[in-house]
Design an enzyme around this catalytic site. Structure first.
Site, PDB file in Angstrom:
ATOM      1  N   THR A 156      10.433  -0.306  -1.059  1.00 38.22           N
ATOM      2  CA  THR A 156       9.456  -0.571  -2.120  1.00 38.22           C
ATOM      3  C   THR A 156       9.185   0.699  -2.924  1.00 38.22           C
ATOM      4  O   THR A 156       9.493   1.808  -2.481  1.00 38.22           O
ATOM      5  CB  THR A 156       8.109  -1.048  -1.534  1.00 38.22           C
ATOM      6  OG1 THR A 156       7.563  -0.011  -0.716  1.00 38.22           O
ATOM      7  CG2 THR A 156       8.294  -2.306  -0.702  1.00 38.22           C
ATOM      8  N   ASP A 157       8.594   0.520  -4.097  1.00 39.48           N
ATOM      9  CA  ASP A 157       8.142   1.678  -4.869  1.00 39.48           C
ATOM     10  C   ASP A 157       6.689   1.457  -5.282  1.00 39.48           C
ATOM     11  O   ASP A 157       6.079   0.450  -4.903  1.00 39.48           O
ATOM     12  CB  ASP A 157       9.063   1.948  -6.073  1.00 39.48           C
ATOM     13  CG  ASP A 157       8.981   0.866  -7.139  1.00 39.48           C
ATOM     14  OD1 ASP A 157       7.974   0.113  -7.200  1.00 39.48           O
ATOM     15  OD2 ASP A 157       9.923   0.763  -7.931  1.00 39.48           O
ATOM     16  N   GLN A 158       6.130   2.384  -6.023  1.00 40.39           N
ATOM     17  CA  GLN A 158       4.699   2.289  -6.299  1.00 40.39           C
ATOM     18  C   GLN A 158       4.338   1.156  -7.253  1.00 40.39           C
ATOM     19  O   GLN A 158       3.164   0.892  -7.467  1.00 40.39           O
ATOM     20  CB  GLN A 158       4.151   3.628  -6.788  1.00 40.39           C
ATOM     21  CG  GLN A 158       4.582   4.013  -8.190  1.00 40.39           C
ATOM     22  CD  GLN A 158       3.972   5.354  -8.588  1.00 40.39           C
ATOM     23  OE1 GLN A 158       3.917   6.282  -7.793  1.00 40.39           O
ATOM     24  NE2 GLN A 158       3.522   5.469  -9.810  1.00 40.39           N
ATOM     25  N   MET A 159       5.331   0.459  -7.807  1.00 39.17           N
ATOM     26  CA  MET A 159       5.037  -0.734  -8.601  1.00 39.17           C
ATOM     27  C   MET A 159       4.706  -1.904  -7.653  1.00 39.17           C
ATOM     28  O   MET A 159       4.310  -2.973  -8.089  1.00 39.17           O
ATOM     29  CB  MET A 159       6.220  -1.079  -9.508  1.00 39.17           C
ATOM     30  CG  MET A 159       5.833  -1.340 -10.961  1.00 39.17           C
ATOM     31  SD  MET A 159       7.262  -1.704 -12.009  1.00 39.17           S
ATOM     32  CE  MET A 159       7.650  -0.091 -12.691  1.00 39.17           C
TER      33      MET A 159
END
Lengths: 142, 142, 142, 142
Positions: free
Chosen positions: A17-20
Site C-alpha cells: 500500500t501507499d499513503q493514498m
C-alpha cells in the site's frame, strides 16, 4: 473464461500500500509476473528451471490500465493468457480483479512483452519446447 | 559528529510510504544499505567493484529501533560508521534523521552485521585491503 | 511445534531477489508482517478491521538473524508466535524456513515489537479484546 | 533537449536489482514518479503540498519500453516532460538513461497518464493553478 488462461490468487500485503490508502501502482506488474510464472508452471516446467537451463525472459514492454484500486488484505485474482508468440518473444495479457464473497471486481488490464535472453543477456530464440507450449496456449478455446 | 562516519542523504519516495501515511518500516534498512555503500565508497572503492572482484557482503543480522516516522518527500540523512571488524565480518551502525531547514530530527538507529562470501556464497575472509580500511574507520576520532 | 503459533506460507517472487541470486534481506521482514497478520486473523478479526476501528500497530523495533538464503520460487513457511504483551505493545517472534518435499530448512529468526497507535499516530493502549487474545496466545502450550 | 523538460538523477540501489543481475523492471516506473515529482516541484509547489491541499494524482495508465538494462550503482538520469493536459488528467513522458563519464545511454521510454482525485478518491478537475503550469510546460520550446 478462456480455456487457456491460468488463474493466480494473492492477498494484498501492507507493504504494497501507499499513503493514498491503496496499492502502489507498480505492484500490479509484480502480480502480473506471478501470473505468468504460474502460467509457465502449468506447462509442467517452472520458470526457475527454465532460467537454470540458460533461458531468461526479460520484460521488454509493459502497459497497464487501472480501473479500480486494490486495498490492503484484498484477495486479488490474476488471469493470465498468451496473446502473441514470436521466435524470440512472447506477449502475455492479464486481467486483475478483486474477489469478495466470490464476486469479482475488475481492477486492471495489462500486457507485457518478454524477450528471450541467454545467460549473457544476448537475445536468443525461445526453446522449441517452450515455444510449442506457448503456441498451444495461444490457440483459441474450442 | 564522528570523524569517521559518512553522511548520505536521500529524499523519501512515494513508493516507500504505506497506508499509515508514513514510510513502511523495512525501507529504513534499504537506506542503511545506501549508507554503507557510501561508506565503502569513501575508501576509494565502490561496493560494485568489490563484488566484481569476488567479494560479497551479505547481511547476517540486522536490528533497528524506530523513534519517529519519515514521511513522503522528507529529506533523510543517514550517518554510517563501522563499529566492529572481524576476520570474516563487519558491523555497521546507522543513525537516521529527518532534516528540515537544517534541523535534524532523530528517526531510527540500526545495526547490521555483514559476512564476507565468495562468488559461490561460501564464507571467506575480508580482503586485507578492505579490512585495513574498515579498521582505520573504526578508530576513535581524535 | 507450539500450539499457539500460526503458520503462513508464501512463494518467493522474482521481484524479491537481488543480484546476489537470493532474496534481498529486507523482504524477510515483509514476510514477518504476513505472519503476524495471519496470527491476528486467527483471533477472528483481521488487522484491516482493527485498523478501520482506529488501532494501528506500528513496528517500533525489529531484529533478524539470517542462517540461510531463500531463492526465487522457494516455498517459505513463517511460524509466528506472541512472546510478550504489554499495555501498549506486543512482541512477535518468527521462524522462517524453506520447505522442499516436506523438509524444512531454517532460514531466519526474527522479532518485532509493535506499539499501538490511534488514528493520529499517538500512543494508546491495546484494545482489551485484542490484548486478551494476545495474552491467551502467549500462554505456554500444555 | 526540451526547454520544458526537467532532469532528475538517482543512483541504482542494490535493493532494486534482481537475480538477472539488472534492475527489476518495475523500479523504472518508480523512477518516473521521482521524475514527475521533480517536474511538479519545478512549478514552485511540491506534490506533497498538492496532496495536503486535497488533490491526488493517481496513475491511470502506464506504458514503458525497455532498450537496455540498468545495473547496481549506475547513475540514472530521468528526463520528464508534459505531453498532454486534460481537464481531469495529465500525461507525462519520460526518457531514462544511464550516465557514465557524461555519456548517456538510453535505457527506457515511458508514459503515465494521471487522473486527479479528491480526498475521497473521486475524480475531480485539476486545480486551475496547476493546470495552467502544466499547460505552460506543454508549450513547445522556442
Amino acid at each position: 473464461m478462456n480455456r487457456n488462461e491460468t488463474v493466480s490468487e494473492i492477498r494484498v500485503r501492507y507493504a504494497e500500500t501507499d499513503q493514498m490508502g491503496v496499492v502502489y501502482h507498480t505492484h500490479y506488474l509484480v502480480w502480473c509476473e506471478i501470473g505468468r510464472t504460474d502460467h509457465i508452471r502449468s506447462f509442467g516446467q517452472s520458470y526457475a528451471m527454465l532460467e537454470r537451463s540458460g533461458v531468461r525472459l526479460a520484460v521488454a514492454e509493459a502497459e497497464i490500465r487501472y480501473a479500480a484500486s486494490a486495498r490492503y488484505d484484498d484477495v486479488v485474482r490474476i488471469r493470465t493468457r498468451v496473446v502473441r508468440v514470436q521466435s524470440r518473444a512472447v506477449t502475455f495479457a492479464y486481467e486483475i480483479a478483486r474477489v469478495d464473497d466470490g464476486v469479482e471486481t475488475h481492477m486492471a488490464s495489462a500486457r507485457t512483452r518478454l524477450v528471450a535472453l541467454d545467460d549473457d543477456g544476448a537475445p536468443r530464440t525461445l526453446p522449441s519446447g517452450l515455444k510449442q507450449r506457448l503456441c498451444e496456449a495461444l490457440e483459441p478455446a474450442t
